[in-house]
Design an enzyme around this catalytic site. Structure first.
Site, PDB file in Angstrom:
ATOM      1  N   SER A 102       0.871  -1.189   0.000  1.00 19.28           N
ATOM      2  CA  SER A 102       0.000   0.000   0.000  1.00 19.28           C
ATOM      3  C   SER A 102       0.898   1.227   0.000  1.00 19.28           C
ATOM      4  CB  SER A 102      -0.881   0.039   1.254  1.00 19.28           C
ATOM      5  OG  SER A 102      -1.559  -1.158   1.432  1.00 19.28           O
ATOM      6  N   LYS A 177      -7.365   1.776  -2.467  1.00 21.37           N
ATOM      7  CA  LYS A 177      -6.851   1.279  -1.177  1.00 21.37           C
ATOM      8  C   LYS A 177      -6.837   2.407  -0.132  1.00 21.37           C
ATOM      9  CE  LYS A 177      -4.653  -1.135   1.963  1.00 21.37           C
ATOM     10  NZ  LYS A 177      -5.281  -2.186   2.760  1.00 21.37           N
ATOM     11  N   LYS A 245       0.917   5.633   8.091  1.00 27.83           N
ATOM     12  CA  LYS A 245       1.355   5.883   6.698  1.00 27.83           C
ATOM     13  C   LYS A 245       0.139   5.998   5.772  1.00 27.83           C
ATOM     14  CE  LYS A 245       1.981   2.142   4.635  1.00 27.83           C
ATOM     15  NZ  LYS A 245       1.326   1.144   3.813  1.00 27.83           N
TER      16      LYS A 245
HETATM   17  P1  NAD Z   1       5.625  -6.138   7.599  1.00 28.49           P
HETATM   18  O1  NAD Z   1       6.332  -5.009   8.259  1.00 28.49           O
HETATM   19  O2  NAD Z   1       5.140  -7.276   8.414  1.00 28.49           O
HETATM   20  O3  NAD Z   1       6.571  -6.761   6.449  1.00 28.49           O
HETATM   21  C1  NAD Z   1       7.261  -5.999   5.518  1.00 28.49           C
HETATM   22  C2  NAD Z   1       8.341  -6.877   4.897  1.00 28.49           C
HETATM   23  O4  NAD Z   1       9.001  -6.124   3.887  1.00 28.49           O
HETATM   24  C3  NAD Z   1       9.418  -7.323   5.899  1.00 28.49           C
HETATM   25  O5  NAD Z   1       9.456  -8.735   5.967  1.00 28.49           O
HETATM   26  C4  NAD Z   1      10.714  -6.762   5.318  1.00 28.49           C
HETATM   27  O6  NAD Z   1      11.799  -7.672   5.348  1.00 28.49           O
HETATM   28  C5  NAD Z   1      10.349  -6.515   3.863  1.00 28.49           C
HETATM   29  N1  NAD Z   1      11.182  -5.464   3.286  1.00 28.49           N
HETATM   30  C6  NAD Z   1      11.233  -4.145   3.646  1.00 28.49           C
HETATM   31  N2  NAD Z   1      12.175  -3.513   2.921  1.00 28.49           N
HETATM   32  C7  NAD Z   1      12.724  -4.451   2.102  1.00 28.49           C
HETATM   33  C8  NAD Z   1      13.770  -4.421   1.144  1.00 28.49           C
HETATM   34  N3  NAD Z   1      14.427  -3.284   0.878  1.00 28.49           N
HETATM   35  N4  NAD Z   1      14.099  -5.565   0.520  1.00 28.49           N
HETATM   36  C9  NAD Z   1      13.434  -6.721   0.781  1.00 28.49           C
HETATM   37  N5  NAD Z   1      12.435  -6.812   1.697  1.00 28.49           N
HETATM   38  C10 NAD Z   1      12.094  -5.683   2.334  1.00 28.49           C
HETATM   39  O7  NAD Z   1       4.426  -5.467   6.781  1.00 28.49           O
HETATM   40  P2  NAD Z   1       3.024  -6.133   6.346  1.00 28.49           P
HETATM   41  O8  NAD Z   1       2.062  -5.985   7.461  1.00 28.49           O
HETATM   42  O9  NAD Z   1       3.273  -7.455   5.717  1.00 28.49           O
HETATM   43  O10 NAD Z   1       2.581  -5.067   5.225  1.00 28.49           O
HETATM   44  C11 NAD Z   1       3.144  -5.050   3.907  1.00 28.49           C
HETATM   45  C12 NAD Z   1       2.315  -4.094   3.055  1.00 28.49           C
HETATM   46  O11 NAD Z   1       0.957  -4.570   2.991  1.00 28.49           O
HETATM   47  C13 NAD Z   1       2.247  -2.668   3.611  1.00 28.49           C
HETATM   48  O12 NAD Z   1       2.229  -1.757   2.549  1.00 28.49           O
HETATM   49  C14 NAD Z   1       0.909  -2.650   4.346  1.00 28.49           C
HETATM   50  O13 NAD Z   1       0.381  -1.349   4.457  1.00 28.49           O
HETATM   51  C15 NAD Z   1       0.075  -3.558   3.462  1.00 28.49           C
HETATM   52  N6  NAD Z   1      -1.061  -4.243   4.118  1.00 28.49           N
HETATM   53  C16 NAD Z   1      -0.906  -4.835   5.339  1.00 28.49           C
HETATM   54  C17 NAD Z   1      -1.992  -5.490   5.942  1.00 28.49           C
HETATM   55  C18 NAD Z   1      -1.891  -6.146   7.309  1.00 28.49           C
HETATM   56  O14 NAD Z   1      -2.958  -6.481   7.889  1.00 28.49           O
HETATM   57  N7  NAD Z   1      -0.712  -6.366   7.860  1.00 28.49           N
HETATM   58  C19 NAD Z   1      -3.222  -5.542   5.275  1.00 28.49           C
HETATM   59  C20 NAD Z   1      -3.337  -4.956   4.013  1.00 28.49           C
HETATM   60  C21 NAD Z   1      -2.236  -4.313   3.445  1.00 28.49           C
END
Ligand code: NAD
Length: 303
Positions: A102, A177, A245
């Protein structure tokens, strides 16, 4: 050509709360998936569980037909996709990038333009449904991009979600979104206020939330979060840091088109305040803690 399990190698970047179960659902469906994320132990576990692990973005991407990115925010998508050693430098010509993070619509538009300049296809495909939706493969997926790229990606997206809609050109998935996050945040704030009001009134909270969820006040938020809110358990889930964010994205995007989002702007402030009080790593249902503080209650403990 539609990207089915039989004809497609996937490079997957970002095995976080969402990305990890999504990558595993692709494996289960028979896709060949090579993953990279910053935490080495997650890559190792993914490889132990039947996937392939990579030690860099280049390694995850070099043989891939499709690259999926699922990282926190615009700066990480720029780093992973656009910067030196990133996806665009390593993906084959004609490959497809599906960014499911997102991020701001503007970043998605920039990614799509940079991809096009290199003969690579790109769509934005952010999701809603939370960790449970990712595990159960029932996500709602809002897509921005070209019709033919959407059609090509569809078998992959159908492996991850249930409601999959092309919303318009590049960036449109992110705009939808942002609206999703506005609705979710205001909904959670209303639930949080109801929880504290009911509790202070001495009503049986579990019974109250059950009956509320059966009427017009019912919501996916209540269904998914009721038990953890009752227990005072705010393990993420969806982190306040990430919702902060997203509230920034929606308030900026709304201002840019002259749309008023007063309730969203208020909840954005409450989310920012939670974060400033050290709750950024908690689930967004921790808005209950904010209302408890405002109501003179101890934020800790069961409800
Ligand atoms: P998270 O913090 O659990 O995971 C993020 C992952 O990204 C980490 O494992 C990290 O290693 C990886 N990452 C970051 N920088 C990186 C890089 N330079 N190279 C390789 N890997 C990298 O986050 P999440 O909760 O999984 O969310 C991910 C996305 O999905 C976000 O944009 C969030 O807003 C969106 N989202 C999350 C949810 C939720 O319920 N958690 C629901 C819908 C959407």
């Amino acid at each position: 050509m539609a990207h089915t399990a039989g004809n497609t190698k996937i490079g997957f970047i970002g095995l976080g709360i969402m990305g990890d179960p999504m990558a595993r659902n692709l494996l289960k469906a028979g896709y060949d998936v090579t993953a990279f994320t910053l935490e080495t132990e997650k890559v190792e576990q993914f490889a132990k569980d039947g996937g392939k692990g990579a030690s860099s973005i280049a390694e995850a991407v070099e043989d891939a037909d499709v690259v999926i990115t699922m990282v926190p925010a615009s700066p990480q998508v720029e780093a992973v996709v656009l910067h030196e050693g990133g996806v665009l430098e390593n993906i084959r010509e004609g490959g497809l990038i599906i960014d499911m993070s997102s991020i701001t619509p503007q970043t998605s538009i920039e990614v799509a333009a940079a991809a096009k300049a290199k003969g690579v296809r790109a769509i934005d495909a952010p999701v809603s449904g939370g960790e449970a939706g990712a595990i159960e493969a029932v996500l709602s997926i809002m897509v921005g991009g070209e019709q033919e790229d959407f059609d090509a990606a569809k078998p992959i997206l159908e492996t991850l979600g249930k409601t999959i809609v092309l919303c318009g050109p590049a960036g449109s998935g992110q705009t939808v979104k942002a609206a999703n996050q506005l609705i979710v945040a205001v909904n959670i704030e209303a639930v949080a206020e109801a929880v504290v009001f009911l509790k202070k009134s001495g009503v049986d909270l579990g019974a109250a939330l059950d009956v509320l969820n059966g009427g017009l006040a019912g919501s996916t938020v209540l269904t998914r979060k009721k038990d953890s809110i009752l227990a005072g358990d705010y393990q993420p889930g969806f982190k306040i840091d990430l919702h902060h964010k997203d509230m920034g994205i929606v308030t900026d995007a709304a201002r840019a088109v002259g749309a008023a989002v007063p309730a969203g702007a208020l909840v954005a402030q409450l989310v920012a305040s939670l974060r400033a009080q050290g709750d950024g790593g908690l689930d967004h249902s921790a808005l209950v803690r904010s209302v408890k503080r405002l109501s003179g209650e101890n934020p800790d403990g069961a409800n």
